[in-house]
Design an enzyme around this catalytic site. Structure first.
Site, mmCIF file in Angstrom:
data_model
loop_
_atom_site.group_PDB
_atom_site.id
_atom_site.type_symbol
_atom_site.label_atom_id
_atom_site.label_comp_id
_atom_site.label_asym_id
_atom_site.label_seq_id
_atom_site.Cartn_x
_atom_site.Cartn_y
_atom_site.Cartn_z
ATOM 1 N N SER A 1 4.960 -3.439 -9.697
ATOM 2 C CA SER A 1 4.439 -3.423 -7.986
ATOM 3 C C SER A 1 3.348 -4.589 -7.589
ATOM 4 C CB SER A 1 3.586 -2.388 -7.560
ATOM 5 O OG SER A 1 3.713 -1.813 -6.212
ATOM 6 N N GLU A 2 4.092 -5.494 -6.550
ATOM 7 C CA GLU A 2 3.400 -6.195 -6.427
ATOM 8 C C GLU A 2 1.877 -6.629 -6.087
ATOM 9 O OE1 GLU A 2 5.299 -5.953 -4.403
ATOM 10 O OE2 GLU A 2 5.356 -6.124 -2.702
#
Lengths: 231, 218, 218, 231
Positions: free
Chosen positions: C46-47
């Site tokens: 997840s960024e």
């Protein structure tokens, strides 16, 4: 994702003549000793080695130089490595000397998908020859390109089977950036632990950057300049 | 009397200011850490990835994983931190380090510095020096006034390949403290007992002498 | 019958390959994690700074400091790691993430995607989407075939401001799986019971139909 | 070097109308709550805020928007913040929306003395308008500039009096890069400990980047999207 391989031989599978390698370490500190020793045994030649230094005459990358396995070195510092200096001055060895900060940043850029960036380091020197110059805030900068490697070989203190790495003290140095920039990145670690053993908050290099990991058989960890004070 | 290496380091230490982060190069600069003036606090950064460097370890307590940029075994102070080389040079390039002290083979009157290569003869590499001199606002060179052959190292223009351009702010030698500005060396202080004439005779670059030049106070 | 959101997610999950690192966008893409095929292992990035995302926490075990890019509370799997946003996008931009699945408002026949802005009406921002689509080799769009007004979202050219150019490789909708290549949508699979004619009628961009189009196998 | 200040008031000394601020956090996760609440009290206006998001209507940076203290937002995502979207669409608020990865890298670049770098993100979109395009390895990239701030305000889990910081889980996000890019960087931490209490190997942000540090009085740590599964 399990990245564990059985040993250094398995880790270096696919290494071939003419390839470009990145090797972590600063001086003899934090270098992937086991992999280097194995490459000496393999006798792979015509290598381009990206490494801040080239070890000393009889340890670390110096061994590859002695063995004439290196076609080109990309480094920032030759230092007291006589064989390195000799091969360079005689022209036997191609050498690209680049500022240490630019070397670190170019490796990071390679791993981070940044093809080029501007830095003030080296402006007005040999390093800037043939490079674009641009002024930002009144100060001239030169454009530096990303570096990449077929294999990046790094050394960590602890690692888990997912490839997550923790380095110790100043043995961290170039290892994290080089880990990012290899098509295949090999990590040799002093202690290999099961996934879940390391605190996710304390990981220095996330496993995504690592393709192969193994516990090194033996770490000599030679000291280059033993300096002490008296009690 | 001309200063010895420790004297040069001691004089440079007077340039330290409270709260500064400082990068000391290999050689004489390393000795500066031994002369931090009372009442000020500075912290030493080494570009191989440590902030808060301490003294050399006691014998038997050396750690192969803990070295400075000169590859010497070191210790750390309370509040130290370790980081990778990219972060280390982010500190340097981003001007978070207030002072850089380094050695040189040549310095020119406009502040150019050469210290990494003698074509065809000697190549040590620039290491972190090119990043340091291109980045830091405050760069002091610690060196001998003349080279082993007796030739001045303070020149009109450097003859060796440059490390950086117009970046050196001050030079401290065994004979003098010199500030570089407006394209000239400005003589600020003399070593105890050293005459202005001697300094003049050993300085090939343009030298500005303004009134009485005081002796260093060591 | 047209798929529901879970069906779309389930079909996309068939695209996963063993050993892949995968970034799932907000909405339908998030659901893909519920349908990982047996026998393969993937890891979710997840960024906002986590690798090895796990399922949502049990009630009472939420941690405000542990969220995904959709700001939802999450958990982590064994072997997870946390990192800063610059490192996170180094992973993405440096192509260390093998697959990106995200939603879209419009996709064009050459693979352009628009999903962050309706001028004058709605602006959500691009978040990490522009980095993701400009970087990843393998980008799958999960979306409905038509918008709420009934207009096709698979177009000759996007009418909305672009998020990325010629980057989408595959689109999975409630009606079909389409591959994008050579400037056209290629119909690969139909949702169970959906006719080629219906897909054709709801696709404004160039649609290539080659022989019998199989139904999805869910 | 002791960076400790007594409280949030002291930490924010010198903050003035028209300044540029960077504020760490992703959504409501890892935001400097105490500092934001104090800026609301101070009523400082005409601020340019660089922050990935702008909080929600009644928490985080949303409070500064409600209070009309912000002239310009530089962000990647508006999300579900209605007031942000309203002010932007009405033109009351200047907004520079930039890709999240470019935002992170531009902050890092600002702190790292890299004035500009090339990235593929945003090529062919509004984001690329007016920016230099260059092709590397057959792929077009755009040139992005570094970001800087008068004050960078970050939030960490633990900090020591030297300014060394450790973040927790995904509350790290933008905080480390922004910490690097402030002329003055303020860290508010949940727990402030004496220098020497933190392991030098586990520091996420070295103290050199921090000018002022204090222990926040209260952390609400609101959750934006509470999602759970049933047992």
């Amino acid at each position: 994702m399990n990245k564990q391989v059985g040993n250094v031989q398995e880790a270096l599978k696919g290494l071939d003549n003419g390839m470009t390698l990145m090797l972590g370490g600063f001086g003899l500190c934090g270098i992937p000793e086991n992999s280097i020793n194995e490459i000496v045994k393999l006798g792979t030649t015509n290598l381009t080695c990206i490494s801040n230094n080239a070890g000393v005459d009889d340890f670390g990358l110096g061994l590859l130089l002695q063995n004439r396995q290196v076609k080109k070195m990309i480094s920032s510092y030759v230092g007291e490595n006589d064989e390195f200096e000799r091969q360079m001055l005689s022209g036997e060895l191609e050498v690209d000397l680049i500022p240490q900060g630019s070397l670190a940043e170019r490796c990071r850029a390679g791993g981070a998908g940044i093809p080029a960036f501007f830095t003030p380091a080296g402006y007005g020197t040999e390093v800037a020859e043939g490079k674009e110059v641009r002024v930002f805030n009144g100060k001239p900068h030169i454009l530096e390109n990303a570096l990449h490697a077929d294999f990046a070989i790094v050394k960590a203190w602890k690692g888990d089977t997912e490839g997550n790495l923790i380095y110790k003290a100043t043995a961290r140095n170039f290892n994290p950036m080089m880990a990012m920039a290899g098509k295949i990145t090999i990590a040799e670690v002093e202690e290999l632990v099961p996934a879940g053993s390391l605190d996710p908050n304390e990981i220095h290099t996330p496993g995504i950057f690592i393709q192969r990991i193994f516990q090194g058989e033996k770490f000599e960890k030679r000291i280059e300049q033993r300096t002490t004070r008296s009690k | 009397m001309a200063l010895d290496k420790n004297g040069i380091a001691q004089r440079i230490a007077q340039e330290l200011r409270d709260g500064w982060y400082v990068n000391l190069g290999i050689g004489i600069p390393t000795l500066v850490a031994n002369y931090i003036p009372k009442g000020i606090e500075v912290e030493f950064q080494s570009e191989n990835g440590v902030l808060g460097m301490g003294p050399f370890p006691f014998e038997g307590e050396e750690d192969a994983d803990l070295i400075n940029a000169g590859k010497q075994t070191i210790t750390t102070m309370q509040g130290a931190s370790f980081f990778d080389s990219a972060t280390s040079f982010a500190m340097i390039r981003g001007q978070h380090v207030q002072l850089t002290v380094l050695g040189a083979m040549e310095v020119s009157e406009n502040g150019d510095i050469a210290n990494w290569k003698i074509p065809g003869k000697m190549v040590k590499g620039m290491g972190g020096a090119m990043d340091l001199v291109a980045s830091a606002d405050n760069i002091i060179v610690a060196m001998m006034h003349s080279n082993r052959a007796g030739a001045s190292k303070l020149l009109k223009a450097c003859s060796l390949p440059l490390t950086g351009v117009a970046c050196v702010k001050k030079v401290v030698t065994e004979l003098a403290v010199l500030e570089i500005k407006d394209g000239a060396f400005h003589l600020i202080e003399r070593a105890p007992g050293i005459s202005v004439e001697e300094i003049q005779s050993k300085t090939l670059g343009k030298l500005i002498i303004n009134g009485d030049v005081p002796e260093m106070n060591l």
